[in-house]
Design a protein around this motif. Structure first.
Motif, mmCIF file in Angstrom:
data_model
loop_
_atom_site.group_PDB
_atom_site.id
_atom_site.type_symbol
_atom_site.label_atom_id
_atom_site.label_comp_id
_atom_site.label_asym_id
_atom_site.label_seq_id
_atom_site.Cartn_x
_atom_site.Cartn_y
_atom_site.Cartn_z
ATOM 1 N N GLU A 143 8.113 5.370 -0.493
ATOM 2 C CA GLU A 143 7.015 3.884 -0.198
ATOM 3 C C GLU A 143 5.916 4.280 -1.342
ATOM 4 O O GLU A 143 5.084 3.231 -1.759
ATOM 5 N N CYS A 144 5.257 5.109 -1.686
ATOM 6 C CA CYS A 144 4.267 5.815 -3.069
ATOM 7 C C CYS A 144 4.287 4.737 -4.135
ATOM 8 O O CYS A 144 5.528 4.440 -4.570
ATOM 9 N N CYS A 166 0.951 5.742 0.935
ATOM 10 C CA CYS A 166 2.349 5.070 2.255
ATOM 11 C C CYS A 166 2.321 5.919 3.236
ATOM 12 O O CYS A 166 2.238 7.108 2.803
ATOM 13 N N ARG A 212 -1.149 2.330 3.084
ATOM 14 C CA ARG A 212 -1.015 1.474 3.424
ATOM 15 C C ARG A 212 0.087 2.120 4.687
ATOM 16 O O ARG A 212 0.440 3.757 4.988
ATOM 17 N N GLU A 213 0.564 1.580 5.131
ATOM 18 C CA GLU A 213 1.430 2.231 6.620
ATOM 19 C C GLU A 213 3.331 1.751 6.077
ATOM 20 O O GLU A 213 2.798 0.445 5.951
#
Length: 214
Positions: A143-144, A166, A212-213
């Motif tokens: 997700e990064c 993330c 982010r999460e």
């Protein structure tokens, strides 16, 4: 959302604080001989591995060897996290007794007084070295996103201070301050609520990168 905390880039907020008044074998570390023997990696385990240390493991006295006139609330102390009593107070309000804060006194080799940014003279009880005791695997490499928009695939591809980072919401749920098992070189993470409290106090010396999460 959460945030990654790092030392400030501004050199005015990054004093040189060493473990001895002169360069030598004892100047580069925060630990006493007892502390170095406590874990296999010694100095590297402190602050990065979630390993508990004893009060006698950490040096009580450090030395400002740069020409900085004043100290902020957050700064490198031999590459460890030096924090003010006010910084510690905020963390303790969110996670009382969870992390370790070892009291230290910072002096100049020539004995001249040191000021804080608010004009107060540095005195005992005002500064600590922080040893976070929550360590997890929260990073989601897939997700990064890199600066060129590329999505990362593995942990080794993630650049902590460059990428859009993330973290796993499930892993960090309920946490307010932690280190990640992958990022162990000068960064830790805080919740939005803890970051807001640090800013409300007007504390200085740290750089913030929002993450982010998912």
């Amino acid at each position: 959302m959460a945030a990654m905390i790092m030392f400030a880039h501004d050199t005015r907020l990054r004093p040189r604080v060493r473990g001895a008044p002169k360069e030598g074998p004892g100047a580069s570390g925060a630990l006493t001989d007892a502390g170095k023997r406590r874990t296999p990696l010694g100095e590297f385990d402190f602050g990065n591995k979630g390993v508990r240390f004893e009060p006698g493991d950490v040096k009580p006295e450090f030395w400002l060897t740069s020409k900085h006139q004043a100290l902020a609330d957050f700064m490198p102390v031999v590459a460890c996290w030096g924090v003010s009593a006010e910084f510690r107070e905020v963390v303790e309000a969110f996670e009382p007794g969870l992390h370790q804060f070892f009291p230290i006194m910072i002096r100049r080799p020539n004995g001249k007084p040191i000021e804080r940014l608010d004009g107060r003279e540095v005195a005992p009880g005002q500064y600590f070295i922080m040893n976070p005791l929550v360590r997890n695997n929260s990073l989601l490499p897939e997700e990064c996103i890199g600066k060129q928009g590329q999505r990362r695939k593995t942990l080794n591809e993630v650049l902590s201070t460059v990428d859009d980072i993330c973290l796993s919401r499930a892993v960090i749920a309920g946490r307010h301050l932690w280190v990640d098992a992958y990022f162990t070189m000068g960064e830790f993470f805080v919740s939005d609520a803890l970051l807001a409290a640090l800013r409300d106090k007007g504390l200085k010396g740290f750089l913030v990168q929002k993450v982010r999460e998912a």
